[in-house]
Design a protein around this motif. Structure first.
Motif, PDB file in Angstrom:
ATOM      1  N   LEU A  71      36.011  46.576  42.943  1.00  0.00           N
ATOM      2  CA  LEU A  71      34.663  46.003  43.447  1.00  0.00           C
ATOM      3  C   LEU A  71      34.781  45.481  44.878  1.00  0.00           C
ATOM      4  O   LEU A  71      34.010  45.611  45.521  1.00  0.00           O
ATOM      5  CB  LEU A  71      34.056  45.062  42.474  1.00  0.00           C
ATOM      6  N   LYS A  74      35.472  47.864  47.533  1.00  0.00           N
ATOM      7  CA  LYS A  74      34.505  48.665  47.903  1.00  0.00           C
ATOM      8  C   LYS A  74      33.285  47.756  48.968  1.00  0.00           C
ATOM      9  O   LYS A  74      32.720  48.126  49.939  1.00  0.00           O
ATOM     10  CB  LYS A  74      33.488  49.098  46.667  1.00  0.00           C
ATOM     11  N   GLU A  75      33.294  46.574  48.514  1.00  0.00           N
ATOM     12  CA  GLU A  75      32.458  45.298  49.512  1.00  0.00           C
ATOM     13  C   GLU A  75      33.060  45.423  50.679  1.00  0.00           C
ATOM     14  O   GLU A  75      32.089  45.360  51.738  1.00  0.00           O
ATOM     15  CB  GLU A  75      32.186  44.236  48.424  1.00  0.00           C
ATOM     16  N   GLU A 117      24.975  44.330  45.750  1.00  0.00           N
ATOM     17  CA  GLU A 117      25.478  43.084  45.602  1.00  0.00           C
ATOM     18  C   GLU A 117      24.472  42.173  44.827  1.00  0.00           C
ATOM     19  O   GLU A 117      25.006  41.609  43.566  1.00  0.00           O
ATOM     20  CB  GLU A 117      25.588  42.160  46.674  1.00  0.00           C
ATOM     21  N   ASN A 120      24.299  44.460  41.111  1.00  0.00           N
ATOM     22  CA  ASN A 120      25.350  44.595  40.364  1.00  0.00           C
ATOM     23  C   ASN A 120      26.246  43.656  40.394  1.00  0.00           C
ATOM     24  O   ASN A 120      26.810  42.901  39.427  1.00  0.00           O
ATOM     25  CB  ASN A 120      25.978  46.042  40.878  1.00  0.00           C
ATOM     26  N   LEU A 121      26.796  43.260  41.520  1.00  0.00           N
ATOM     27  CA  LEU A 121      28.114  42.291  41.642  1.00  0.00           C
ATOM     28  C   LEU A 121      27.676  40.876  41.529  1.00  0.00           C
ATOM     29  O   LEU A 121      28.270  40.310  40.604  1.00  0.00           O
ATOM     30  CB  LEU A 121      28.466  42.364  43.140  1.00  0.00           C
TER      31      LEU A 121
END
Length: 187
Positions: A71, A74-75, A117, A120-121
């Protein structure tokens, strides 16, 4: 900058501020010089925001969340794409033919990143961390934004510890350049 609250509240408020700049840009006609002012203001906020996320949010994602490494990677990749667009945009005036294309690319990239973000995050992070951890991260992010660069530096490190060591110096230089040039200020 520096709104208070936990890390998620802080970063969502940043997202809304950037969207406000984007809306101002979209409401002005192509070539209007204020589009550049708002693009510079959005860039200044986005760079500070990104640096703070890379220094504190993404390490917390790696530490506290299952699959956190993927994660966070990816960010950070999203940030790298946006930072290169901001760097390309930095040297363009509002009446430059490339300005509209680049600002459109930046808005699309950022809006996609923000949606990811927030949808999901952030919910996963809220579930994985205690309220105290999120509050502590909010304090760290606010402090990082105060010292962070205001201009894109695509070749700068984006992972600890190098980013934490280099960002304050770059931030000082950027803020001095901004003050001397009037960057992000209306005439």
């Amino acid at each position: 900058m520096g709104h208070g609250g936990n890390v998620i509240d802080e970063l969502v408020t940043d997202h809304r501020e950037v969207e406000e700049f984007f809306g101002r840009i979209e409401r002005l006609p192509s070539g209007d010089k204020d589009r550049k002012v708002y693009a510079d203001q959005a860039t200044m906020e986005l760079v500070r925001h990104s640096v703070a996320e890379e220094e504190y949010l993404y390490p917390a994602v790696r530490k506290h969340m299952a699959g956190g490494d993927a994660l966070a990677d990816k960010e950070i990749d999203d940030h790298s794409k946006a930072e290169q667009i901001m760097k390309d945009l930095e040297g363009r005036d509002a009446d430059d033919p490339e300005f509209d294309r680049l600002i459109g690319m930046l808005m699309s990239e950022i809006r996609s990143h923000v949606a990811d973000e927030e949808e999901n995050l952030f919910p996963k992070l809220r579930a994985a961390c205690s309220a105290d951890t999120l509050d502590n991260l909010g304090d760290k992010v606010r402090q990082a934004k105060r010292m962070a660069p205001t201009r894109p530096h695509p070749s700068a490190p984006n992972k600890p510890p190098a980013n934490k060591l280099l960002a304050p110096g770059a931030g000082l230089v950027d803020r001095m350049r901004d003050a001397l040039t009037g960057r992000g200020k209306k005439d």
